[in-house]
Design a protein around this motif. Structure first.
Motif, PDB file in Angstrom:
ATOM      1  N   ALA A 171      -4.582   6.531   1.151  1.00  0.00           N
ATOM      2  CA  ALA A 171      -3.693   5.540   0.551  1.00  0.00           C
ATOM      3  C   ALA A 171      -4.368   4.824  -0.618  1.00  0.00           C
ATOM      4  N   THR A 207       1.198   3.700  -3.209  1.00  0.00           N
ATOM      5  CA  THR A 207       0.717   5.082  -3.031  1.00  0.00           C
ATOM      6  C   THR A 207       1.801   6.065  -3.463  1.00  0.00           C
ATOM      7  N   LYS A 226      -1.442  12.823  -1.358  1.00  0.00           N
ATOM      8  CA  LYS A 226      -1.261  11.727  -0.400  1.00  0.00           C
ATOM      9  C   LYS A 226      -2.262  11.739   0.755  1.00  0.00           C
ATOM     10  N   THR A 239       0.844  -1.203   0.000  1.00  0.00           N
ATOM     11  CA  THR A 239       0.000   0.000   0.000  1.00  0.00           C
ATOM     12  C   THR A 239       0.878   1.252   0.000  1.00  0.00           C
ATOM     13  N   SER A 240       1.917   1.249   0.855  1.00  0.00           N
ATOM     14  CA  SER A 240       2.805   2.429   0.955  1.00  0.00           C
ATOM     15  C   SER A 240       3.525   2.680  -0.369  1.00  0.00           C
TER      16      SER A 240
END
Length: 721
Positions: A201, A191, A198, A187-188
């Protein structure tokens, strides 16, 4: 003789156990009797550390920080769901109460009474072993399928050692750690790589993406479908007794023709011609009732039959019926009962058949369709308990009636019908084809009486082989091939449950086999949550009962480079590995090694993949404008980045109205500055254009009030001032 401490998963279940043991004395956070003390959790009281709790550098998302896989996984008290920077006060207090009870000198046994599943085992063990079990205290497991008094008392006589539950705990931990590692890392990185802006996410998950892909694939099938025309010739035949029946022209086993020109000359030459019935076949057939419900089938049945229902809602209502002791454990994958439940089931049937008009037709029998250990995995199918409901809400009534009816059907006579097939040949015309007719008659209604199921039968007149008839009418009709239908929650659940294996009917042994070996997407307990999350994060949308991919969902499927995560087989294998750990056939180390390796490789794939924007997020700006006075502490409520919140947050005031508030979002609304100002000034606000679950617009007065039991605020709705 010492005291036994029982830990239940929820307060309502603790109350059921206390009632069964006739314990009335309630203290702060527990019930106390002479021999038993009963306390409770609120589901999970502890959770895994966030990445930033392990390492301060993880506070900021940077590509270089990933992959991030902790060498040791740690737990902390659950965070406040409205403000993750704070600990949940209620959870912390209850944890303290439980651990204090565990340390009491008179407690010599701890009994874990959380749900008998992966998650229940994890909830109890994460609380009990965190508290430090004293050397002479034994930990036992109460394994129940329902919370009625008889079952509770019997269960306490047949406790298992909690040590025997290690495979179940290992499966729970493996699932939790795997989802954390895949979710946090991918996910990080996704994204950072694919999203502009930002403020939220781009969600990537182990069960989320294959489910999205199922919906995407069906949408593509529909989009790429090319309709084709075809034609049929239907004739109406008249018997000597002036009765009529229809037949369809069939040539080389085919009744659909690409060209109209083939059928039109035939249609012309058969007008008013004599014909003969060259074949009549009559066959008696049996119709068995559908199997008992597992959770996915119950969700499919209700969402298909009733408007405005989602799988998530069905699970919530079923859970409430379970906690009220009215049905057995709902989060099951089985459609049969354990063979040891024969006596109990006979009693349940007797209780529920007393007032039925067709009770004389009912007969209790031990059949393989109902009692079959080979078709049961950890929990039997969902059936009513011997307790009759006194009061049910409308929603509870719908779910309870479906479960009760499905149960009663199993012990009604098998439905029977007679199927007749006729072949009619036109005389005096040289045709290479014949006309086929089919009809059926219900002989025994049987289990269909329970829900008054009407058969849509074509009735044929009484005719015999070699009988002569006459063509009284005929026509060539044009048709168009239809595209497949969009998925509904019912069809999606079926694909998830069987990991995409196609099925023809309920009876398919291979299908049941695939469910029981754990080869699926998610589990009975998590599928509804997955579908709900896909809607919430905007990857799919609903149109009446249909589920469709959004533009964002489509871009994710076509662009995201880790293709394994969309693959049903890959996800099925992971779920199968968890199922094997639960059965003690595999260890968790090998599974986790595989997941960690997969995650590290996937992070590298994303980092070195093509730079594209999948999602553009428009930033909501924080104006920091004062919008009113805080009802909790008298401070100032300001328009912040994520919420309208009190500026005394550092002094401990938790008041906030979140900009992505779930309650308002469920009615397709977001809190606006004007709305919040009015709310803080007048304690009430008139909101126009709210949307109901059925998609209808309405207006209402909303207030935002503090709950009596805890520090949280929740919304109240009224329709007149």
């Amino acid at each position: 003789m010492g005291v036994r401490l029982i830990l239940a998963e929820k307060p309502s279940v603790a109350k059921n156990i206390a009632d069964a043991l006739n314990i009335k004395s309630k203290k702060d956070g527990y019930f106390e009797g002479e021999r038993y003390v009963i306390t409770w959790a609120f589901g999970h009281l502890v959770e895994l550390y966030d990445a930033k709790d392990y390492d301060g550098k993880m506070r900021s998302w940077k590509m270089d920080n990933f992959p991030f896989i902790p060498s040791e996984f740690k737990y902390k008290v659950k965070s406040n769901p409205r403000n993750r920077a704070q600990t949940d006060g209620g959870a912390a207090k209850q944890l303290k109460t439980i651990h204090a009870l565990m340390k009491r000198n008179d407690v010599d046994e701890i009994i874990s009474a959380c749900d008998y599943d992966r998650e229940g085992q994890l909830i109890a063990d994460s609380i009990i072993y965190r508290g430090g079990v004293k050397p002479k205290v034994a930990v036992y497991r109460l394994l129940l399928n329902e919370w009625t008094q008889n079952e509770v008392l019997q269960g306490l006589e047949n406790l298992q050692s909690n040590d025997r539950m290690k495979p179940l705990r290992d499966a729970g931990i493996s699932r939790q750690w795997a989802d954390w590692v895949i979710g946090i890392n991918l996910t990080s990185v996704a994204t950072l790589k694919y999203q502009q802006g930002k403020s939220k996410a781009l969600n990537i998950g182990r069960v989320l993406l294959p489910t999205l892909k199922i919906i995407y694939d069906r949408d593509q099938e529909i989009e790429n479908f090319k309709p084709e025309d075809y034609f049929k010739l239907t004739a109406t035949f008249q018997t000597a007794a002036n009765h009529e029946y229809e037949g369809t022209y069939v040539e080389n086993k085919e009744d659909k023709f690409k060209k109209k020109e083939l059928l039109e000359p035939i249609n012309e030459v058969i007008q008013n011609k004599q014909a003969i019935i060259t074949d009549k076949q009559v066959e008696k057939k049996k119709e068995f009732p559908p199997f008992l419900f597992n959770l996915s089938n119950l969700q499919g049945f209700i969402t298909n039959k009733f408007k405005g229902w989602t799988s998530d809602k069905v699970l919530k209502v079923a859970q409430s019926l379970y906690e009220k002791k009215l049905i057995t454990y709902p989060r099951t994958a089985s459609t049969a009962l354990e063979e040891s439940l024969v006596g109990k089931t006979a009693h349940v049937l007797k209780v529920h058949s007393e007032e039925l008009p067709y009770k004389d037709e009912m007969k209790f029998m031990k059949t393989k369709r109902v009692f079959n250990n080979a078709k049961v995995e950890s929990h039997s199918a969902i059936i009513p308990t011997y307790m009759k409901p006194k009061r049910l809400s409308a929603d509870e009534g719908i779910v309870y009636t479906a479960i009760k009816n499905r149960f009663i059907m199993q012990f009604m006579p098998i439905a029977e019908y007679e199927e007749t097939k006729l072949t009619t040949k036109i005389l005096d015309v040289d045709l290479s084809g014949v006309f086929h007719s089919k009809g059926k008659v219900q002989l025994v209604e049987g289990w269909k009486k329970v829900e008054n199921i009407q058969s849509k039968d074509t009735l044929l007149p009484s005719v015999e082989k070699q009988e002569r008839v006459q063509v009284s009418d005929s026509e060539v009709t044009s048709h168009v091939t239809k595209p497949p239908k969009h998925h509904t929650e019912r069809t999606l659940l079926r694909v998830m449950e069987t990991c995409g294996k196609s099925y023809q009917e309920d009876e398919s042994e291979e299908l049941m086999g695939s469910i029981l070996t754990g080869f699926s997407i998610g589990t009975a307990a998590t599928r509804a949550e997955t579908i709900k999350k896909l809607k919430d994060i905007g990857y799919i949308t609903t149109e009446s009962k249909h589920l469709l991919c959004t533009e964002l969902g489509k871009r994710l499927v076509t662009t995201f480079p880790v293709k394994d995560l969309f693959d049903l087989e890959f996800t099925g294998r992971l779920e199968k590995a968890l199922s094997d750990i639960q059965k003690g056939k595999a260890g968790k180390q090998e599974f986790l090694r595989l997941v960690f390796h997969f995650t590290s490789e996937s992070v590298e794939t994303i980092k070195h993949g093509e730079d594209v924007i999948i999602n553009k997020v428009t930033q909501t700006r924080a104006t920091n404008e004062v919008v009113g006075t805080c009802p909790q502490c008298g401070g100032k409520v300001i328009d912040g980045y994520k919420a309208f919140s009190c500026n005394n947050r550092k002094q401990g005031c938790t008041f906030a109205i979140w900009k992505n508030d779930k309650y308002l979002a469920s009615m397709r609304k977001k809190p606006t500055k004007t709305m919040v100002k009015k709310l803080l000034k007048d304690k009430k606000v008139f909101v126009k254009g709210l949307t109901s679950k059925k998609g209808k617009k309405f207006n209402a007065y909303l207030s935002y009030e503090k709950n009596k039991e805890n520090d949280y605020y929740s919304w109240n709705m009224e329709f007149s001032k």
